[in-house]
Design a protein around this motif. Structure first.
Motif, mmCIF file in Angstrom:
data_model
loop_
_atom_site.group_PDB
_atom_site.id
_atom_site.type_symbol
_atom_site.label_atom_id
_atom_site.label_comp_id
_atom_site.label_asym_id
_atom_site.label_seq_id
_atom_site.Cartn_x
_atom_site.Cartn_y
_atom_site.Cartn_z
ATOM 1 N N SER A 480 0.863 -1.174 0.000
ATOM 2 C CA SER A 480 0.000 0.000 0.000
ATOM 3 C C SER A 480 0.895 1.218 0.000
ATOM 4 N N GLY A 577 1.399 4.264 -17.518
ATOM 5 C CA GLY A 577 2.574 3.703 -16.863
ATOM 6 C C GLY A 577 2.245 3.290 -15.441
ATOM 7 N N GLY A 580 0.156 5.676 -13.622
ATOM 8 C CA GLY A 580 -1.258 5.610 -13.949
ATOM 9 C C GLY A 580 -1.982 4.523 -13.184
ATOM 10 N N ILE A 581 -1.237 3.516 -12.771
ATOM 11 C CA ILE A 581 -1.838 2.446 -11.966
ATOM 12 C C ILE A 581 -1.980 2.917 -10.523
ATOM 13 N N GLY A 582 -0.903 3.453 -10.017
ATOM 14 C CA GLY A 582 -0.871 3.762 -8.592
ATOM 15 C C GLY A 582 -1.686 4.974 -8.194
ATOM 16 N N ALA A 584 -4.152 6.767 -10.284
ATOM 17 C CA ALA A 584 -5.408 7.109 -10.954
ATOM 18 C C ALA A 584 -6.506 7.341 -9.924
ATOM 19 N N ALA A 585 -6.564 6.451 -8.940
ATOM 20 C CA ALA A 585 -7.634 6.536 -7.947
ATOM 21 C C ALA A 585 -7.134 7.113 -6.629
ATOM 22 N N GLY A 586 -5.954 7.691 -6.643
ATOM 23 C CA GLY A 586 -5.383 8.193 -5.396
ATOM 24 C C GLY A 586 -4.704 7.070 -4.636
ATOM 25 N N LEU A 587 -3.950 7.435 -3.618
ATOM 26 C CA LEU A 587 -3.232 6.441 -2.833
ATOM 27 C C LEU A 587 -4.039 6.034 -1.613
ATOM 28 N N ALA A 588 -3.689 4.872 -1.068
ATOM 29 C CA ALA A 588 -4.444 4.344 0.069
ATOM 30 C C ALA A 588 -4.488 5.336 1.221
#
Lengths: 619, 140
Positions: A480, A577, A580-582, A584-588
């Motif tokens: 996370s 990249g 874009g994965i980590g 896109a939705a913000g971090l935990a």
């Protein structure tokens, strides 16, 4: 509690099929390994001076990093700190591809060349005719390869030499195209996507050879750098990162590490049994070349599986800087930055060659901003370690790097090995993204300073046991990610003194800076941001002088060239990249305690997909 | 404990096992348990397997990436059978504008053997019963 009553039946079915698949894979694997021994066809290389000359012409941008030293510097000075405020976009070009656009275009004469993420289309654009398409190359690849690309379907650009454009396709095919027509001259298969071997990095041409690495560190590949003759695509040499001496092209007596010969079986002796066969050490960064020393420099990626408990030993030579003879591939020296990796701190980031003063003495230096958060200054002639300092104050997994042994002093509370399998280690900085990923830094010979795009992200990391299956993810850890405690910026753009190992100035950014920088003689440094801005800052102070919001987030690298008396700045936007994965939705951690601020930090609220080249100038 | 599926009487369950019913029956969908923020071992395993095989496209905690959909959203519409169908067979959407490929995980032990656990974990996320980040285990 009732579990799915259909479960047991379907599980048994699956297991039956799976066992059969396992056997097939293992058999296939052993056959391939039998044939996979290194081929060394040494001998004097026919000199190809073309590129060595061209890289000195600031009007063009002839190789991905601008020059062989990986400096991403331009001597052009039409755009200056004084007039960059008046810069504006002059033309743009849609690539027609949506996924993450890393890398950037080349400019050779009056033609611009660029490649896209999968399907890896290549365009030649006529700069004399407003970017009209001279030719387009469309490879035909099995889209199944998309599924085995680690972190989006990125491609970091093409290379030029000898009238040819070289393309690393996702499916591990290396193609040489006629630069005038786009017609295929030759192609060669450099890896097997069925085993998770893919290609993302830009090829690099050195003399009469084109060098390509292999990606697939999350699939348990045996990483390697391979050289092919530019004339016909014939294999010249192949150097694995892990394995027996004849596969890694080491001379036990002459290959050096921190002043000592590495000795026999320097890689094998650091792995248990045959684990090196899935040992990783993939090669997907930016390769540098020193023509005077005839050495190529690049780094290797993480060792196979992110679970350190499963692979005892230093796991050499993953996480390593290699200096290899450009003609034979034989290693002159190596330096492993993160022995027995426990955090996925790949060592692939660019090696920047710079002749600078280090602690008062002139040195032929190699400067490397590693994922592990330390910036290393080495003597590139022999691999001696001169400086290793943190380039993000948040870095906590190691207190320092021992100048004698070169080993990091790992802090036990952040060791995922010490915690063991199934133990969640909290608050490690940097995150697996590293304090910096592949997005390349720049160096100005004029100021002697490095300008570095960085990440400012930490993580919790919990390793667990996994088994290897060819072509399947070989990860073995959950993680996370979140901003360092009490901070909200996920990135910084910094100026770095590689002699002292000190940050000179630091510009905070909302998101990680995932774009390659450009330093120019006009005293301006350029970089792009994940929320889509092209920014120009003052080289001396970091003060923002100009920004423009491009159509999508920028993970590409900035370049510059002259045409018809004007200096142009060019950049690919197209978010994606790993960033874009980590993000896109913000971090935990964003949602824990930060509430609305966390939601605000979702990258998807700022930008959407879409590949566009934007070109800027000053009237 | 939050029970998502109704408890099925033992007799019905026994009958189901004998006849191997269609997995689409909603009452047989995998379930999860979240109690005071602590998840059961299956749900935790689902989180773990998700991290191994799904995270690199579908993003942290099932929340989506720049190119793969949020499964937190998808599972509001997909039932278990539809979920299993996509995971086992994969899905391709390759057109002039789109290059999305989900591999078939039918032969991937880390996924196929734990399909129920992964579904349970994602369902818990989708139902809003689990926050972002690593779920807590009873033995933490």
């Amino acid at each position: 509690m009732i579990r799915n009553v259909c479960g047991p039946k379907s599980r048994m079915d699956q297991r039956g099929i799976n066992v059969a698949r396992f056997r097939t894979s293992l058999l296939g694997c052993s056959i391939l390994l039998g044939l996979g021994s290194a081929v060394v066809l040494g001998g004097p290389a026919a000199a190809n001076d073309e590129l060595t000359k061209l890289q000195g012409d600031a009007n063009q941008w002839v190789m991905p990093a601008g020059n062989y030293a990986n400096q991403r510097y331009s001597a052009l000075d039409k755009i200056t700190a004084d007039n960059v405020g008046k810069m504006h976009p002059v033309w743009s070009f849609s690539t027609g591809v949506l996924r993450g656009h890393e890398g950037g275009p080349l400019v050779i004469g009056n033609v611009m060349y660029l490649s896209t993420p999968f399907p890896n289309n290549v365009f030649a654009l006529d700069l004399n005719d407003n970017g009209k398409i001279l030719w387009k190359y469309e490879p035909h690849q099995d889209p199944a390869v998309i599924a085995v690309m680690c972190c989006d379907t990125v491609n970091r650009g093409v290379s030029y030499a000898d009238g040819k454009i070289f393309l690393s396709q996702a499916d591990a095919t290396l193609v040489a195209l006629d630069a005038k027509t786009g017609k295929e001259v030759w192609s060669v298969k450099n890896g097997d996507p069925a085993k998770g071997e893919t290609m993302t990095s830009a090829p690099v041409v050195v003399k009469d050879k084109v060098l390509v690495g292999i990606s697939g560190g999350e699939f348990g590949v045996q990483g390697r750098m391979t050289a092919y003759n530019i004339k016909d695509g014939k294999l010249a040499w192949k150097a694995y990162s892990v394995g027996p001496d004849d596969q890694i092209l080491f001379d036990p007596q002459k290959t050096m590490s921190l002043g000592h010969p590495v000795g026999a079986n320097s890689s094998l002796s650091t792995w248990q049994g045959e684990q090196w066969k899935n040992g990783g050490g993939s090669v997907w960064g930016w390769t540098a070349y020193d023509p005077a020393l005839n050495l190529v420099y690049y780094g290797s990626g993480n060792p196979g599986t992110w679970n350190p408990a499963q692979r005892p030993g230093d796991n050499k030579w993953s996480m390593t800087v290699f200096a290899r003879d450009a003609d034979t591939g034989v290693a002159k020296w190596v330096y492993q930055m993160t022995p027995h990796d426990e955090w996925d701190y790949d060592g692939v980031n660019e090696m920047i060659l710079a002749d600078i003063n280090v602690k008062g003495k002139p040195v032929k230096a190699l400067v490397h901003f590693d994922r592990n958060g330390f910036a290393y200054t080495l003597d590139r002639t022999n691999g001696d370690l001169l400086v290793a300092e943190k380039y993000d104050p948040a870095v906590n997994w190691a207190s320092h790097v021992d100048p004698e042994t070169g080993r990091p002093d790992v802090q036990k509370q952040y060791s995922t090995q010490a915690g063991g399998e199934d133990h969640n280690v909290k608050g490690i900085c940097p995150a697996a993204l590293g304090s910096k990923d592949q997005q390349p830094a720049s160096f100005s010979p004029k100021t002697g300073v490095f300008y570095v795009p960085t990440n400012h992200v930490c993580m919790d990391y919990e390793p667990f046991k996994v088994s290897y299956t060819a072509g399947q993810p070989f990860v073995g850890a959950t993680l996370s990610m979140f901003p360092p405690q009490g901070q909200q910026n996920l990135g910084n753009f910094i100026a770095w003194d590689a002699s002292q190992g000190k940050i000179l100035w630091s510009d905070p950014e909302t998101f990680s800076v995932w774009s390659g920088a450009l330093a120019t003689a006009g005293n301006v440094v350029f970089y792009g941001t994940l929320d889509g801005y092209l920014k120009a800052v003052d080289m001396k102070t970091g003060k923002e002088l100009y920004k423009y919001k491009t159509p999508s987030g920028i993970i590409g690298n900035i370049n510059t060239y002259m045409h018809d008396g004007h200096q142009y700045i060019a950049v690919l936007s197209g978010v994606g990249g790993w960033a874009g994965i980590g993000m896109a939705a913000g971090l935990a951690g964003d949602t824990e305690g930060l509430g609305a601020v966390g939601a605000y930090k979702q990258l998807s609220n700022y930008t959407q997909l879409g590949g566009v080249l934007s070109v800027f100038s000053v009237d | 404990m939050i029970r998502i599926a109704p408890v099925i009487p033992a007799m019905v369950l026994a009958g189901s096992l004998l006849t191997m019913p269609d997995c689409a029956q909603a009452q047989n969908d995998p379930v999860y348990s979240v109690q005071n923020g602590i998840v059961d071992q299956h749900t935790f395993n689902g989180y773990r397997r998700y991290g191994e095989s799904c995270h690199r496209c579908h993003g942290p905690d099932g929340s989506g990436s720049s190119y793969a959909p949020s499964l937190v959203d998808s599972l509001k519409n997909l039932n278990y059978e539809q979920f299993a169908q996509v995971v086992i067979n994969g899905r391709q959407n390759v057109t002039t504008s789109s290059n999305n490929v989900m591999p078939s995980f039918g032969l991937t032990p880390d996924v196929a053997l734990y399909l129920d656990d992964i579904y349970g974990y994602l369902k818990a996320r989708s139902d809003g019963k689990l926050e972002r980040g690593r779920p807590k285990r009873a033995d933490d």
